[in-house]
Design a protein around this motif. Structure first.
Motif, PDB file in Angstrom:
ATOM      1  N   ILE A 167       0.783  -1.197  -0.053  1.00 49.18           N
ATOM      2  CA  ILE A 167       0.031  -0.012  -0.075  1.00 49.18           C
ATOM      3  C   ILE A 167       0.980   1.255  -0.011  1.00 49.18           C
ATOM      4  CG2 ILE A 167      -1.706   1.222   1.225  1.00 49.18           C
ATOM      5  CD1 ILE A 167      -2.741  -1.436   2.510  1.00 49.18           C
ATOM      6  N   THR A 168       1.978   1.313   0.807  1.00 52.19           N
ATOM      7  CA  THR A 168       2.706   2.350   0.865  1.00 52.19           C
ATOM      8  C   THR A 168       3.707   2.447  -0.432  1.00 52.19           C
ATOM      9  OG1 THR A 168       4.625   1.436   2.081  1.00 52.19           O
ATOM     10  CG2 THR A 168       2.783   2.449   3.471  1.00 52.19           C
ATOM     11  N   LEU A 169       4.129   3.704  -0.758  1.00 53.45           N
ATOM     12  CA  LEU A 169       4.868   4.113  -1.752  1.00 53.45           C
ATOM     13  C   LEU A 169       6.180   3.168  -1.598  1.00 53.45           C
ATOM     14  CD1 LEU A 169       5.414   5.165  -4.465  1.00 53.45           C
ATOM     15  CD2 LEU A 169       6.210   7.198  -3.434  1.00 53.45           C
ATOM     16  N   GLY A 217      -2.659  -5.515  -9.874  1.00 56.70           N
ATOM     17  CA  GLY A 217      -2.633  -4.273  -9.599  1.00 56.70           C
ATOM     18  C   GLY A 217      -4.032  -3.467  -9.310  1.00 56.70           C
ATOM     19  N   THR A 218      -4.183  -2.448  -8.375  1.00 57.66           N
ATOM     20  CA  THR A 218      -5.260  -1.712  -8.347  1.00 57.66           C
ATOM     21  C   THR A 218      -4.697  -0.203  -8.380  1.00 57.66           C
ATOM     22  OG1 THR A 218      -5.160  -1.454  -5.897  1.00 57.66           O
ATOM     23  CG2 THR A 218      -6.279  -3.521  -6.922  1.00 57.66           C
ATOM     24  N   ARG A 219      -5.861   0.658  -8.121  1.00 60.52           N
ATOM     25  CA  ARG A 219      -5.551   1.983  -7.905  1.00 60.52           C
ATOM     26  C   ARG A 219      -4.388   2.513  -6.944  1.00 60.52           C
ATOM     27  NH1 ARG A 219      -5.069   6.207 -11.524  1.00 60.52           N
ATOM     28  NH2 ARG A 219      -5.533   8.211 -10.398  1.00 60.52           N
ATOM     29  N   ARG A 220      -4.706   1.882  -5.732  1.00 53.60           N
ATOM     30  CA  ARG A 220      -4.238   2.184  -4.643  1.00 53.60           C
ATOM     31  C   ARG A 220      -3.322   1.234  -4.034  1.00 53.60           C
ATOM     32  NH1 ARG A 220      -3.636   7.254  -3.224  1.00 53.60           N
ATOM     33  NH2 ARG A 220      -3.685   6.656  -0.978  1.00 53.60           N
ATOM     34  N   SER A 221      -3.115   0.154  -4.377  1.00 56.10           N
ATOM     35  CA  SER A 221      -2.350  -1.102  -3.805  1.00 56.10           C
ATOM     36  C   SER A 221      -2.024  -1.921  -5.054  1.00 56.10           C
ATOM     37  CB  SER A 221      -3.111  -1.855  -2.658  1.00 56.10           C
ATOM     38  OG  SER A 221      -4.056  -2.415  -3.281  1.00 56.10           O
TER      39      SER A 221
END
Length: 289
Positions: free
Chosen positions: A86-88, A241-245
């Motif tokens: 989740i985090t960059l 892959g998703t938009r935020r994670s």
């Protein structure tokens, strides 16, 4: 034994940090007062060091700042069956792990209903996506180069087999402008002619199939087993892959579910030759606009 994708990514990061300092494995083991066999298994991902042990190694190797933080994100939840980034910082580590899997792959399958798959994208197409997504101009060149480098997995002397199932909608997107799309379609045709690449188009109006749920990558790769004389073993992973994670799945039942989904998408796809014909038709139509 761990051998999860996250454990392997942690091991690879620790090994790279050691090699950057030009230290032998036995030298690092002596520095942290650990058995060389244990440290070796940490680096292969067969065993997982505790977070405080990871911190000790990084401190001894004088790793600090952003790199320290990124590697430390891998030290937690290493044995979990699913790796959700989740985090960059963790997404960067996960992308590095994906690239490593691609480079070791024997077979890569990508289902891409709306966008040309990453391994087959041209520089103009990549730039078109990143510009529209608001990526800072100063970062685009580096990202383009990085993504293009991934294609080495399918173009090197002993390349992986690649099967891509691309939605017809992906051919009609005006990503980067008309000239960029014509160049991209030409590239798809060129790559589809390679003996290790099979490109299939999933036409519109085929009803529901799992590809409509979103894109995914399934990779079969060889990896060395533990021990110098052990034979190579195979492993498989799914990257979603998703938009935020980002999500990596390696459990047998999860991989099997995506293999079944792949079969369903294959059943509604065109064979390679009709797929190439459709791409050519779209290209000609786009060029005349």
């Amino acid at each position: 034994m761990a051998r999860t994708p996250k454990a392997q990514a942690l091991g690879a990061a620790l090994r790279q940090a050691r090699e950057d300092k030009e230290l032998l494995l036995r030298e690092l083991a002596a520095m942290i007062k650990r058995d060389i066999g244990v440290v070796s298994r940490w680096e292969t991902g067969d065993r997982t060091p505790k977070p405080e042990q990871v911190a000790q190694i990084l401190t001894k190797l004088e790793v600090d700042g952003e790199r320290y933080d990124e590697i430390m994100t891998l030290a937690y939840g290493t044995n979990e069956s699913q790796w959700v980034a989740i985090t960059l910082p963790e997404q960067r580590q996960q992308m590095a792990a994906l690239v490593d899997w691609e480079q070791r792959a024997t077979r890569i399958v990508e289902v891409a209903p709306l966008v040309v798959p990453g391994l087959l994208q041209t520089s103009g197409y990549i730039r078109g996506i990143m510009t529209a997504a608001g990526v800072p101009e100063g970062e685009i060149a580096l990202r383009v180069t990085s993504r293009l480098g991934r294609a080495d997995a399918i173009t090197k002397r002993k390349p992986a087999e690649l099967l891509v199932l691309v939605g017809q909608a992906a051919l009609n997107q005006d990503v980067g402008g008309r000239a960029t799309m014509v160049e991209q379609l030409d590239h798809l045709l060129d790559m589809a002619a390679r003996p290790n690449i099979e490109l299939r188009i999933v036409p519109d109006h085929r009803g529901w199939h799992p590809g409509l749920e979103g894109s995914f990558i399934l990779i079969d790769a060889s990896r060395p087993a533990s021990g110098r004389r052990a034979a190579a073993k195979s492993a498989s992973i799914v990257f979603v892959g998703t938009r935020r994670s980002e999500l990596m799945l390696h459990e047998e039942q999860d991989v099997a579910a995506y293999r079944r989904a792949l079969d369903r998408v294959l059943a509604v796809s065109l064979a390679p030759e009709p797929s190439a014909n459709l791409i050519s038709q779209v290209r000609r139509r786009m060029e005349k606009k």
